[in-house]
Scaffold this motif. Sequence first.
Motif, PDB file in Angstrom:
ATOM      1  N   GLN A   1      28.241  19.940 -75.723  1.00  0.00           N
ATOM      2  CA  GLN A   1      28.792  20.919 -76.658  1.00  0.00           C
ATOM      3  C   GLN A   1      28.608  22.308 -76.045  1.00  0.00           C
ATOM      4  O   GLN A   1      27.476  22.748 -75.824  1.00  0.00           O
ATOM      5  N   ILE A   2      29.719  22.973 -75.755  1.00  0.00           N
ATOM      6  CA  ILE A   2      29.670  24.331 -75.211  1.00  0.00           C
ATOM      7  C   ILE A   2      29.986  25.298 -76.344  1.00  0.00           C
ATOM      8  O   ILE A   2      31.050  25.227 -76.959  1.00  0.00           O
ATOM      9  N   VAL A   3      29.041  26.183 -76.623  1.00  0.00           N
ATOM     10  CA  VAL A   3      29.122  27.062 -77.789  1.00  0.00           C
ATOM     11  C   VAL A   3      29.903  28.327 -77.450  1.00  0.00           C
ATOM     12  O   VAL A   3      29.637  28.985 -76.436  1.00  0.00           O
ATOM     13  N   LEU A   4      30.845  28.674 -78.304  1.00  0.00           N
ATOM     14  CA  LEU A   4      31.575  29.932 -78.177  1.00  0.00           C
ATOM     15  C   LEU A   4      31.222  30.844 -79.347  1.00  0.00           C
ATOM     16  O   LEU A   4      30.925  30.374 -80.444  1.00  0.00           O
TER      17      LEU A   4
ATOM     18  N   GLU B   1      31.873   7.812 -70.291  1.00  0.00           N
ATOM     19  CA  GLU B   1      30.431   8.062 -70.320  1.00  0.00           C
ATOM     20  C   GLU B   1      30.090   9.517 -70.602  1.00  0.00           C
ATOM     21  O   GLU B   1      28.925   9.867 -70.715  1.00  0.00           O
ATOM     22  N   LEU B   2      31.099  10.379 -70.700  1.00  0.00           N
ATOM     23  CA  LEU B   2      30.834  11.808 -70.897  1.00  0.00           C
ATOM     24  C   LEU B   2      31.985  12.428 -71.678  1.00  0.00           C
ATOM     25  O   LEU B   2      33.160  12.165 -71.386  1.00  0.00           O
ATOM     26  N   SER B   3      31.640  13.246 -72.664  1.00  0.00           N
ATOM     27  CA  SER B   3      32.659  13.987 -73.415  1.00  0.00           C
ATOM     28  C   SER B   3      32.246  15.450 -73.498  1.00  0.00           C
ATOM     29  O   SER B   3      31.057  15.772 -73.548  1.00  0.00           O
ATOM     30  N   VAL B   4      33.235  16.340 -73.502  1.00  0.00           N
ATOM     31  CA  VAL B   4      32.985  17.779 -73.530  1.00  0.00           C
ATOM     32  C   VAL B   4      33.768  18.385 -74.685  1.00  0.00           C
ATOM     33  O   VAL B   4      34.956  18.089 -74.863  1.00  0.00           O
ATOM     34  N   GLU B   5      33.114  19.247 -75.461  1.00  0.00           N
ATOM     35  CA  GLU B   5      33.770  19.879 -76.595  1.00  0.00           C
ATOM     36  C   GLU B   5      33.363  21.342 -76.673  1.00  0.00           C
ATOM     37  O   GLU B   5      32.211  21.703 -76.406  1.00  0.00           O
ATOM     38  N   LEU B   6      34.328  22.197 -77.025  1.00  0.00           N
ATOM     39  CA  LEU B   6      34.053  23.605 -77.294  1.00  0.00           C
ATOM     40  C   LEU B   6      33.819  23.763 -78.788  1.00  0.00           C
ATOM     41  O   LEU B   6      34.649  23.344 -79.603  1.00  0.00           O
ATOM     42  N   VAL B   7      32.690  24.366 -79.163  1.00  0.00           N
ATOM     43  CA  VAL B   7      32.303  24.442 -80.569  1.00  0.00           C
ATOM     44  C   VAL B   7      31.874  25.864 -80.918  1.00  0.00           C
ATOM     45  O   VAL B   7      31.645  26.698 -80.042  1.00  0.00           O
ATOM     46  N   THR B   8      31.747  26.130 -82.207  1.00  0.00           N
ATOM     47  CA  THR B   8      31.175  27.380 -82.699  1.00  0.00           C
ATOM     48  C   THR B   8      30.182  27.051 -83.806  1.00  0.00           C
ATOM     49  O   THR B   8      30.110  25.907 -84.282  1.00  0.00           O
ATOM     50  N   ALA B   9      29.449  28.061 -84.252  1.00  0.00           N
ATOM     51  CA  ALA B   9      28.525  27.865 -85.367  1.00  0.00           C
ATOM     52  C   ALA B   9      29.268  27.681 -86.677  1.00  0.00           C
ATOM     53  O   ALA B   9      28.726  27.125 -87.632  1.00  0.00           O
TER      54      ALA B   9
END
Length: 344
Positions: free
Chosen positions: A5-8, A34-42
């Motif tokens: 989870q990459i926080v913006l 085996e790997l997932s990537v997501e852009l997230v915020t609070a």
Amino acid sequence: MLTIQIVLFDGFDLLDAIAPYEVFCAAAMHVENELSVELVTAEGARSVASGINGLRIEATGRLNPDRAGIILVPGASGDVTGDGPQSIPAILNRAMQTELTGLIRQALVQKDIIVATVCGGSMLLAMGGLLEGRPAVTNHLGMDLLGATGAIPVWARVVDDDNLVTGGGVTSGLDVALYLVERELGPQIAHAVEQLFEYERRGTVWRQTGMTPSTPMVSTSEESNIEVSPATSTLGIMPNDITQTSAFNGDWDATIATPLGNMEVKLSIAVGSDKIMGTAVQGEETIPFANPVFIDNKLSWSLRITKPMRLNLKFEVEVDGDRMTGIAKAGVLPSSKLTGNRVS
């Protein structure tokens, strides 16, 4: 599956976030399912304006502090100098005032989550009081300020403190992400991504293991080691000095003009024959002076505050009758002007 989870947040630095995003996406090509990537915020899914010309990136979900995997927090892009609303400290403070600080605090107590930061991302956590006593690195311009928050600054490209991995300058996002790929998926996957990117990681990852060098590359600033007790300092004041320091006696209403807005503080100062005592009241907090010293007609001391962020501040003031003027300073942040009036 390893979840990233990459926080913006508004004003985030593009390279801090997108460089790791691309590394993790490249790694995903080599480890099917085996790997997932997501852009997230609070706050949840939304369009987020970066600090680079307001370029917007779409976040697709809300940060989940209970989801096993890696949470990566970038730094901010803004004015490096000055104390305006678009300065990096001001941008980070606005992000800290959202739910993000609480969510990261929750994630840091989970056994199966690694929190990683790039560049000023570690400052965002430190300003929220999440890195006190922990080794970390940030952009070289913020290392003094990192120490002023109570973290332990380490001059390294990447610092691994178990469930906390921090990276230095802007381009360290590549190194942080590649290191995490190696740590979690193995060196062959990390090497494959390096080959694809034609990039080799820089520097040794610092870990608190093995033999300790006789001169450790750990920068512990004076501010990061403030002793808050006792709240007195025995100075051996000479008789002439007693007269001068007595001018500081009393209660003072003071205002500190910080980059984050005015801070109202009530100061109480008492000078004895061999010591100076003082407290500062801000909101519901009463904080004793640490290491008060009188030199050249100026009184200086340190305070460890927790609001609007956790910082160790150094003060230097002088008085003229019932008027107090001076500065408060934290690390490399610009000095903040202090003005005050005696009330009793």
